[in-house]
Write an enzyme that holds these catalytic residues in place. Structure first.
Site, PDB file in Angstrom:
ATOM      1  N   THR A  68      43.786  31.884  36.227  1.00 29.06           N
ATOM      2  CA  THR A  68      43.721  33.258  35.906  1.00 29.06           C
ATOM      3  C   THR A  68      43.621  33.823  37.488  1.00 29.06           C
ATOM      4  OG1 THR A  68      42.191  34.867  34.991  1.00 29.06           O
ATOM      5  CG2 THR A  68      40.866  33.199  35.947  1.00 29.06           C
ATOM      6  N   LYS A  72      47.859  33.596  39.153  1.00 27.21           N
ATOM      7  CA  LYS A  72      48.860  33.358  38.093  1.00 27.21           C
ATOM      8  C   LYS A  72      50.154  33.654  38.913  1.00 27.21           C
ATOM      9  CE  LYS A  72      46.033  35.447  34.219  1.00 27.21           C
ATOM     10  NZ  LYS A  72      46.264  36.458  33.089  1.00 27.21           N
ATOM     11  N   ASP A 110      49.690  34.341  27.809  1.00 24.90           N
ATOM     12  CA  ASP A 110      49.236  35.658  27.631  1.00 24.90           C
ATOM     13  C   ASP A 110      50.087  36.606  26.802  1.00 24.90           C
ATOM     14  OD1 ASP A 110      47.004  35.640  29.475  1.00 24.90           O
ATOM     15  OD2 ASP A 110      47.949  36.116  31.092  1.00 24.90           O
ATOM     16  N   GLY A 137      51.515  45.014  36.563  1.00 25.03           N
ATOM     17  CA  GLY A 137      51.932  43.630  35.949  1.00 25.03           C
ATOM     18  C   GLY A 137      51.699  43.355  34.586  1.00 25.03           C
ATOM     19  N   ARG A 159      51.039  57.276  36.169  1.00 22.83           N
ATOM     20  CA  ARG A 159      50.662  58.151  36.987  1.00 22.83           C
ATOM     21  C   ARG A 159      51.881  58.437  38.053  1.00 22.83           C
ATOM     22  NH1 ARG A 159      45.302  56.346  36.509  1.00 22.83           N
ATOM     23  NH2 ARG A 159      43.950  58.036  35.479  1.00 22.83           N
ATOM     24  N   GLY A 261      41.776  43.606  23.191  1.00 27.03           N
ATOM     25  CA  GLY A 261      42.297  42.415  24.067  1.00 27.03           C
ATOM     26  C   GLY A 261      41.621  41.185  23.814  1.00 27.03           C
TER      27      GLY A 261
END
Length: 471
Positions: A68, A72, A110, A137, A159, A261
């Protein structure tokens, strides 16, 4: 759970800090359901030791690993092979031991976990109209998945529209891309089509892929106009701490279906487990584990802060109690309230042993009487007694706030309310006491957080990540 023996296979998580993670709950439960003689453990690996950790894991026969943040991307150069999807995404979270080569192959579960989560909830991607909030990402990976699975239209809102345009250009450059991709700034969401050529309403699958809404900004949302949420049929927030973000709440208020999630975390774990073992996980097992995960988040949990005087227990506990909606307790305050005098007065009039007895009595009362979810700040010497250390663990997750003697001295020098420091050489006293107590803090703690060079908010944020589970 299987008992370990000479044939037990090992899998694990490489992270820094490892903290409290839900991954062992997922994988050890799967091993129990499948009957595999396998155990899953977290490994806290410093950044400059990643290569050594991967090589050491292979030498030790570790079957598979998850990685993690912050590893990664870094881990890719440690692999002997990489799956095409992971290569395209540019990030790996699962390592599978190669039988015929000396090393590991990298995968990104993921995104396959996200796809599996959608499928599990009967949400199709093909021909879907999709909105992705954010252009980091995670957003890029979601966009790649949506394109690969043949979504009809993909709107990427950020943004900084330039970052969204980078993803748009990447998707359009792919030979196999059949999706129409549009990069927009956040305030351009109103130009997204709301009706088709026949005048029928267009409903969108929307992914919230930014950190907005995560602690300590739980009340924030990237788009706060209620009319935006009228466009959504399914809202998927990659954030799962808290489980019900403001984005999820606003989706629900406007009739949209919502997904957390937390499901992505579950299914990325299941995909990894299947890669490691070759087993197929039954739907009923995934449902049971998901319920365990939900229960973990919903059950009342307490946080106990231990550490030397001046380590920040008082201020950090106030921050945590405010942001987690917990009751804040302080053992020193409770003792002063019950005795109707200050700690320094108790020390001078009754002695340290009398005070330590009061600490133990206070911990017993907290264990017996408190039903609320609490954050407990403790005195610096509370770990000196073995009974206290046991009581602390019964109360909740024990966090050791660690600091150097120099940092402690800077924070508490000149403070007349610290009875143990009223000596000619307080720096020497601090070093002597810390040497006596450090091993006991470590023994009492579930996690250790180094506070040097960090603000109280940064320390609190690290604690929350451990408290709520870091996948």
């Amino acid at each position: 759970m299987n008992e370990t023996d000479g044939r037990t296979k090992t899998c694990g998580l490489i992270a820094h800090p490892a903290g409290h993670t839900l991954s062992p709950m997922i994988h050890n439960s799967l091993a129990e359901y499948t009957g595999d003689n396998l155990v899953y453990v977290p490994f806290d690996v410093e950044e400059d030791e990643l290569g050594n950790a991967i090589n050491g894991a292979y030498a030790l026969g570790v079957l598979g690993l998850n990685v993690t943040v912050p590893y990664k991307e870094q881990v890719i150069k440690q692999l002997i092979e990489i799956d095409p999807l992971a290569k395209k995404i540019g990030a790996v979270n699962t390592l599978v031991r190669c039988k015929d080569k000396k090393g590991y192959k990298g995968y990104n579960t993921d995104m396959t976990g996200l796809a599996r989560s959608l499928k599990n909830n009967d949400v199709s991607i093909e021909n879907q109209n999709v909105i992705i909030l954010g252009a980091g990402g995670v957003a890029r990976a979601v966009a790649l998945l949506m394109s690969a699975k043949k979504a009809a239209n993909i709107y990427i809102l950020n943004r900084s529209v330039n970052r969204a345009r980078e993803i748009e250009s990447e998707l359009k450059s792919q030979d196999d891309n059949c999706s129409k991709v549009f990069a927009l700034s956040l305030d351009e969401w109103k130009i997204i089509p709301q009706k088709d050529d026949n005048g029928d309403k267009i409903a969108y699958l929307c992914f919230q892929s930014t950190s907005v809404g995560m602690y300590p900004n739980n009340d924030k949302v990237i788009i706060d106009d209620p009319k935006f949420y009228e466009m959504i049929h399914t809202g998927y927030d990659i954030v799962y701490r808290p489980m019900e973000t403001t984005f999820i709440k606003m989706c629900k208020e406007h009739g949209a279906r919502t997904l957390s999630g937390l499901e992505m975390l579950l299914f990325q774990g299941i995909d990894a487990y299947e890669l490691w073992t070759g087993k197929v996980i039954e739907k009923k097992w995934s449902a049971e584990i998901y319920q365990k995960m939900v229960d973990f988040f919903n059950k009342p949990k307490n946080i106990v802060l231990v550490g030397f005087m001046g380590s920040g227990k008082s201020t950090v506990s106030k921050n945590l109690a405010s942001n987690l909606c917990c009751t804040r307790l302080d053992t020193d305050f409770l003792i002063e309230k019950s005795m109707e005098c200050s700690i320094s007065s108790i020390f001078s009039e009754k002695g340290e042993e009398y005070f330590r007895n009061l600490e133990t009595k206070t911990l017993r009362n907290i264990n017996k009487d408190n039903d609320d979810r609490i954050v407990l700040a403790t005195g610096g010497g509370i770990v000196l007694r073995a009974e206290n250390r046991r009581l602390l663990k019964k109360i909740g997750m024990v966090v050791y706030l660690k600091a150097s003697p120099e940092s402690i001295y800077k924070r508490v020098s000149g403070n007349a309310s610290r009875p143990l420091l009223q000596v000619d050489d307080p720096m020497k006293k601090i070093k002597d006491l810390m040497q006596q107590r450090e091993a006991l803090y470590e023994l009492a703690a579930d996690i250790v957080i180094d506070t040097d060079g960090k603000t109280q908010s940064q320390v609190a944020e690290e604690i929350v990540k451990a408290y709520e589970g870091e996948g």
